[in-house]
Design a protein around this motif. Structure first.
Motif, PDB file in Angstrom:
ATOM      1  N   UNK A 106      10.948  -3.420  -2.067  1.00  0.00           N
ATOM      2  CA  UNK A 106      10.551  -4.811  -1.810  1.00  0.00           C
ATOM      3  C   UNK A 106      11.747  -5.647  -1.374  1.00  0.00           C
ATOM      4  N   UNK A 107      12.890  -5.427  -2.042  1.00  0.00           N
ATOM      5  CA  UNK A 107      14.089  -6.177  -1.666  1.00  0.00           C
ATOM      6  C   UNK A 107      14.499  -5.848  -0.231  1.00  0.00           C
ATOM      7  N   UNK A 108      14.417  -4.597   0.126  1.00  0.00           N
ATOM      8  CA  UNK A 108      14.847  -4.169   1.455  1.00  0.00           C
ATOM      9  C   UNK A 108      13.832  -4.501   2.550  1.00  0.00           C
ATOM     10  N   UNK A 109      12.547  -4.358   2.243  1.00  0.00           N
ATOM     11  CA  UNK A 109      11.531  -4.462   3.299  1.00  0.00           C
ATOM     12  C   UNK A 109      10.706  -5.738   3.244  1.00  0.00           C
ATOM     13  N   UNK A 110      10.259  -6.124   2.054  1.00  0.00           N
ATOM     14  CA  UNK A 110       9.362  -7.275   1.946  1.00  0.00           C
ATOM     15  C   UNK A 110      10.097  -8.607   1.976  1.00  0.00           C
ATOM     16  N   UNK A 111      11.247  -8.660   1.352  1.00  0.00           N
ATOM     17  CA  UNK A 111      11.970  -9.932   1.281  1.00  0.00           C
ATOM     18  C   UNK A 111      12.276 -10.519   2.662  1.00  0.00           C
ATOM     19  N   UNK A 112      12.785  -9.722   3.610  1.00  0.00           N
ATOM     20  CA  UNK A 112      13.020 -10.293   4.945  1.00  0.00           C
ATOM     21  C   UNK A 112      11.732 -10.813   5.601  1.00  0.00           C
ATOM     22  N   UNK A 113      10.626 -10.111   5.381  1.00  0.00           N
ATOM     23  CA  UNK A 113       9.354 -10.569   5.952  1.00  0.00           C
ATOM     24  C   UNK A 113       8.908 -11.885   5.318  1.00  0.00           C
ATOM     25  N   UNK A 114       9.121 -12.017   4.006  1.00  0.00           N
ATOM     26  CA  UNK A 114       8.760 -13.260   3.335  1.00  0.00           C
ATOM     27  C   UNK A 114       9.636 -14.431   3.780  1.00  0.00           C
ATOM     28  N   UNK A 115      10.900 -14.181   3.981  1.00  0.00           N
ATOM     29  CA  UNK A 115      11.791 -15.231   4.479  1.00  0.00           C
ATOM     30  C   UNK A 115      11.321 -15.679   5.863  1.00  0.00           C
ATOM     31  N   UNK A 116      10.990 -14.713   6.716  1.00  0.00           N
ATOM     32  CA  UNK A 116      10.490 -15.048   8.057  1.00  0.00           C
ATOM     33  C   UNK A 116       9.156 -15.793   7.981  1.00  0.00           C
ATOM     34  N   UNK A 117       8.286 -15.384   7.066  1.00  0.00           N
ATOM     35  CA  UNK A 117       7.000 -16.063   6.903  1.00  0.00           C
ATOM     36  C   UNK A 117       7.196 -17.503   6.465  1.00  0.00           C
ATOM     37  N   UNK A 118       8.082 -17.713   5.529  1.00  0.00           N
ATOM     38  CA  UNK A 118       8.326 -19.081   5.075  1.00  0.00           C
ATOM     39  C   UNK A 118       8.889 -19.946   6.208  1.00  0.00           C
ATOM     40  N   UNK A 119       9.832 -19.401   6.942  1.00  0.00           N
ATOM     41  CA  UNK A 119      10.388 -20.146   8.085  1.00  0.00           C
ATOM     42  C   UNK A 119       9.284 -20.496   9.083  1.00  0.00           C
ATOM     43  N   UNK A 120       8.431 -19.536   9.353  1.00  0.00           N
ATOM     44  CA  UNK A 120       7.322 -19.756  10.284  1.00  0.00           C
ATOM     45  C   UNK A 120       6.378 -20.836   9.739  1.00  0.00           C
ATOM     46  N   UNK A 126       0.837  -1.203   0.000  1.00  0.00           N
ATOM     47  CA  UNK A 126       0.000   0.000   0.000  1.00  0.00           C
ATOM     48  C   UNK A 126       0.873   1.255   0.000  1.00  0.00           C
ATOM     49  N   UNK A 127       1.969   1.226   0.743  1.00  0.00           N
ATOM     50  CA  UNK A 127       2.889   2.363   0.772  1.00  0.00           C
ATOM     51  C   UNK A 127       3.604   2.557  -0.562  1.00  0.00           C
ATOM     52  N   UNK A 128       3.850   1.459  -1.264  1.00  0.00           N
ATOM     53  CA  UNK A 128       4.604   1.521  -2.519  1.00  0.00           C
ATOM     54  C   UNK A 128       3.730   1.823  -3.732  1.00  0.00           C
ATOM     55  N   UNK A 129       2.429   1.777  -3.550  1.00  0.00           N
ATOM     56  CA  UNK A 129       1.502   1.993  -4.668  1.00  0.00           C
ATOM     57  C   UNK A 129       1.779   3.339  -5.345  1.00  0.00           C
ATOM     58  N   UNK A 130       1.918   3.298  -6.660  1.00  0.00           N
ATOM     59  CA  UNK A 130       2.124   4.504  -7.447  1.00  0.00           C
ATOM     60  C   UNK A 130       3.584   4.903  -7.644  1.00  0.00           C
ATOM     61  N   UNK A 131       4.493   4.209  -6.954  1.00  0.00           N
ATOM     62  CA  UNK A 131       5.915   4.512  -7.141  1.00  0.00           C
ATOM     63  C   UNK A 131       6.416   3.886  -8.433  1.00  0.00           C
ATOM     64  N   UNK A 132       7.482   4.405  -9.006  1.00  0.00           N
ATOM     65  CA  UNK A 132       8.057   3.800 -10.213  1.00  0.00           C
ATOM     66  C   UNK A 132       8.512   2.363  -9.925  1.00  0.00           C
ATOM     67  N   UNK A 133       8.468   1.504 -10.934  1.00  0.00           N
ATOM     68  CA  UNK A 133       8.836   0.095 -10.736  1.00  0.00           C
ATOM     69  C   UNK A 133      10.215  -0.109 -10.120  1.00  0.00           C
ATOM     70  N   UNK A 134      11.194   0.717 -10.496  1.00  0.00           N
ATOM     71  CA  UNK A 134      12.550   0.553  -9.957  1.00  0.00           C
ATOM     72  C   UNK A 134      12.560   0.786  -8.447  1.00  0.00           C
ATOM     73  N   UNK A 135      11.821   1.768  -8.014  1.00  0.00           N
ATOM     74  CA  UNK A 135      11.756   2.090  -6.571  1.00  0.00           C
ATOM     75  C   UNK A 135      10.998   0.992  -5.823  1.00  0.00           C
ATOM     76  N   UNK A 136       9.899   0.504  -6.414  1.00  0.00           N
ATOM     77  CA  UNK A 136       9.141  -0.582  -5.770  1.00  0.00           C
ATOM     78  C   UNK A 136      10.026  -1.821  -5.631  1.00  0.00           C
ATOM     79  N   UNK A 137      10.800  -2.120  -6.672  1.00  0.00           N
ATOM     80  CA  UNK A 137      11.703  -3.269  -6.618  1.00  0.00           C
ATOM     81  C   UNK A 137      12.697  -3.117  -5.471  1.00  0.00           C
ATOM     82  N   UNK A 138      13.320  -1.971  -5.371  1.00  0.00           N
ATOM     83  CA  UNK A 138      14.317  -1.737  -4.318  1.00  0.00           C
ATOM     84  C   UNK A 138      13.689  -1.833  -2.930  1.00  0.00           C
TER      85      UNK A 138
END
Length: 170
Positions: free
Chosen positions: A31-45, A17-29
């Motif tokens: 996501x790598x910084x913020x979402x990826x760690x959460x997804x790794x933790x979710x998978x482990x859980x 929701x925070x990333x909505x409307x941002x350029x794709x390059x910024x959303x990618x960066x």
């Protein structure tokens, strides 16, 4: 257990929701910084929890389903143009699904496949700010006038501006 899983998933959607409307390059960066760690933790859980409920329970089935499609879920992290889910595609297909019986006589499987391609092009054109009919007319016109096959990507809806389309059709 389900509440904990939902809490973790909601955190991912909050980032989106925070990333909505941002350029794709910024959303990618981001996501790598913020979402990826959460997804790794979710998978482990999920891996740690998946044996707790019965495999036949709804929660057990949901955990197995998610883990079985994990690579597909992770794909959105690598492309800032992708969405975290397929809700948009589902909404776009609703109109086609409603009129499905009208397409029974499109000339067999080949006709149905062609109709699917045309609908995909039209919906993608809409998503990129084009009038679908005008966009398709522009592409066909340019192809008929000898547009180079090596430059076909120039005609994709996200590469052809609506203004260029208007000039080509007008």
């Amino acid at each position: 257990m389900a509440e904990e899983g939902l809490r973790q998933i909601q955190a991912l959607y909050a980032i989106e929701a925070e990333l909505h409307g941002l350029p794709p390059e910024r959303r990618h960066a981001e996501r790598q910084a913020r979402s990826k760690p959460l997804l790794v933790a979710l998978r482990d859980w999920m891996e740690a929890q998946r044996r707790r409920p019965s495999g036949k329970s709804d929660l057990g089935k949901a955990l197995q389903y998610a883990l079985g499609r994990w690579d597909a879920l992770m794909r959105y992290l690598d492309d800032g143009q992708l969405s975290i889910d397929n809700n948009l595609a589902e909404r776009l297909l609703r109109g086609i699904t409603v009129t499905r019986k009208n397409f029974l006589f499109l000339g067999g499987d080949t006709g149905g496949e062609r109709a699917a391609v045309i609908y995909t092009i039209a919906e993608t054109a809409k998503l990129n700010g084009h009038n679908p009919e005008a966009y398709i007319a522009t592409v066909l016109d340019r192809l008929a006038k000898g547009h180079l096959a090596s430059r076909i990507n120039d005609l994709l809806p996200w590469n052809l501006s609506p203004e260029a389309q208007a000039v080509a059709v007008g």
